[in-house]
Write a protein that holds these residues in place. Structure first.
Motif, PDB file in Angstrom:
ATOM      1  N   PRO A  99     119.994   4.215  -3.101  1.00  0.00           N
ATOM      2  CA  PRO A  99     120.813   3.468  -2.146  1.00  0.00           C
ATOM      3  C   PRO A  99     122.182   4.102  -1.891  1.00  0.00           C
ATOM      4  O   PRO A  99     122.747   3.932  -0.812  1.00  0.00           O
ATOM      5  CB  PRO A  99     120.968   2.080  -2.779  1.00  0.00           C
ATOM      6  N   ASP A 100     122.683   4.870  -2.851  1.00  0.00           N
ATOM      7  CA  ASP A 100     123.973   5.546  -2.666  1.00  0.00           C
ATOM      8  C   ASP A 100     123.888   6.645  -1.594  1.00  0.00           C
ATOM      9  O   ASP A 100     124.910   7.058  -1.053  1.00  0.00           O
ATOM     10  CB  ASP A 100     124.456   6.149  -3.991  1.00  0.00           C
TER      11      ASP A 100
ATOM     12  N   SER B  34     115.605   5.553   0.669  1.00  0.00           N
ATOM     13  CA  SER B  34     116.802   4.702   0.687  1.00  0.00           C
ATOM     14  C   SER B  34     116.742   3.655  -0.415  1.00  0.00           C
ATOM     15  O   SER B  34     117.781   3.267  -0.956  1.00  0.00           O
ATOM     16  CB  SER B  34     116.954   4.032   2.058  1.00  0.00           C
ATOM     17  N   LEU B  35     115.519   3.205  -0.743  1.00  0.00           N
ATOM     18  CA  LEU B  35     115.363   2.260  -1.850  1.00  0.00           C
ATOM     19  C   LEU B  35     115.656   2.923  -3.187  1.00  0.00           C
ATOM     20  O   LEU B  35     116.326   2.341  -4.032  1.00  0.00           O
ATOM     21  CB  LEU B  35     113.930   1.718  -1.884  1.00  0.00           C
ATOM     22  N   SER B  36     115.139   4.141  -3.353  1.00  0.00           N
ATOM     23  CA  SER B  36     115.289   4.789  -4.650  1.00  0.00           C
ATOM     24  C   SER B  36     116.689   5.362  -4.862  1.00  0.00           C
ATOM     25  O   SER B  36     117.124   5.521  -5.991  1.00  0.00           O
ATOM     26  CB  SER B  36     114.236   5.886  -4.829  1.00  0.00           C
TER      27      SER B  36
ATOM     28  N   GLY C 183     117.885  -3.464  -1.851  1.00  0.00           N
ATOM     29  CA  GLY C 183     117.862  -2.892  -3.197  1.00  0.00           C
ATOM     30  C   GLY C 183     116.581  -3.168  -3.963  1.00  0.00           C
ATOM     31  O   GLY C 183     115.480  -3.151  -3.423  1.00  0.00           O
ATOM     32  N   THR C 184     116.736  -3.412  -5.247  1.00  0.00           N
ATOM     33  CA  THR C 184     115.603  -3.613  -6.142  1.00  0.00           C
ATOM     34  C   THR C 184     114.766  -4.821  -5.736  1.00  0.00           C
ATOM     35  O   THR C 184     113.541  -4.789  -5.830  1.00  0.00           O
ATOM     36  CB  THR C 184     116.116  -3.799  -7.593  1.00  0.00           C
TER      37      THR C 184
ATOM     38  N   GLU D  10     112.516  -3.767  -2.968  1.00  0.00           N
ATOM     39  CA  GLU D  10     111.424  -2.932  -3.475  1.00  0.00           C
ATOM     40  C   GLU D  10     110.336  -3.803  -4.101  1.00  0.00           C
ATOM     41  O   GLU D  10     109.143  -3.581  -3.881  1.00  0.00           O
ATOM     42  CB  GLU D  10     111.949  -1.919  -4.494  1.00  0.00           C
TER      43      GLU D  10
ATOM     44  N   LYS E  78     119.031  -0.369   1.663  1.00  0.00           N
ATOM     45  CA  LYS E  78     120.235  -0.334   0.822  1.00  0.00           C
ATOM     46  C   LYS E  78     120.681  -1.756   0.484  1.00  0.00           C
ATOM     47  O   LYS E  78     120.995  -2.052  -0.659  1.00  0.00           O
ATOM     48  CB  LYS E  78     121.349   0.411   1.564  1.00  0.00           C
ATOM     49  N   TRP E  79     120.667  -2.610   1.480  1.00  0.00           N
ATOM     50  CA  TRP E  79     121.078  -4.000   1.282  1.00  0.00           C
ATOM     51  C   TRP E  79     120.103  -4.746   0.371  1.00  0.00           C
ATOM     52  O   TRP E  79     120.507  -5.481  -0.507  1.00  0.00           O
ATOM     53  CB  TRP E  79     121.178  -4.686   2.632  1.00  0.00           C
TER      54      TRP E  79
END
Length: 192
Positions: free
Chosen positions: A51-52, A47-49, A162-163, A166, A159-160
């Motif tokens: 997110p879409d 989901s991190l890599s 994001g980077t 991570e 998803k929320w």
């Protein structure tokens, strides 16, 4: 000694693999019956890599986990005496399994929901539901709601975040990994 950061990086590489969805589905299915590693360890980095695709990954994880839970239920229902009971007894898990069965008697379908959402081993309760011959439809509904809530929460947070999430996970992955190990060891001694 860095143990968890290289593992985290490895899982992130796996999450970007072209067959990652298949691996995630297989892991989710097998974890619901017998496999010890929860699907969150793959769902979160996927989901991190991507997110879409986080909601797709959460749905896939939920559906395959519930299907695996149905498999565990059927094992408990049809094969407990012949296959599972001797293994549980010889492995020393009988007291823990008896505790899980007592929770079924006390809390009914709610224990399936709780096991589906929490880090409690869901597989014990899928098999236990079959052994107790719990009504099938409430079992499936509780499993779907519990597992879905958990996996959509994980995917949504990734998803929320994001980077930035991570980067924070990478920064604290060693601390989180060792804390999880200590919690698991503590839980083992408490539940003995």
């Amino acid at each position: 000694m860095k143990v968890f950061q290289p593992l985290y990086d490895l899982v992130l590489r796996w999450a970007r693999h072209r067959h990652a969805s298949v691996y995630l589905g297989g892991l989710s299915f097998s974890e619901s019956m017998f496999f010890p590693i929860p699907p969150d360890v793959m769902l979160a980095p996927m989901s991190l890599s991507r997110p879409d695709k986080a909601w797709f990954f959460a749905l896939l994880t939920t559906l395959t986990s519930v299907l695996g839970g149905i498999g565990g239920y059927l094992l408990g229902y049809f094969a407990f005496d012949a296959w599972l009971a001797p293994w549980i007894a010889s492995s020393g898990y009988q007291p823990k399994f008896d505790l899980a069965l007592s929770w079924f008697e006390q809390y009914g379908v709610w224990v399936v929901f709780l096991a589906g959402f929490s880090p409690i081993p869901y597989k014990v309760f899928t098999v236990g539901a079959g052994v107790m011959q719990m009504a099938f439809l409430p079992f499936v509904i509780a499993s779907t709601v519990g597992r879905g809530a958990r996996f959509f929460l994980v995917a949504g947070l990734m998803k929320w975040g994001g980077t930035a999430m991570e980067a924070k996970l990478r920064q604290y992955v060693e601390v989180l990994g060792w804390a999880t190990v200590l919690l698991a060891i503590g839980a083992y001694f408490v539940l003995r």
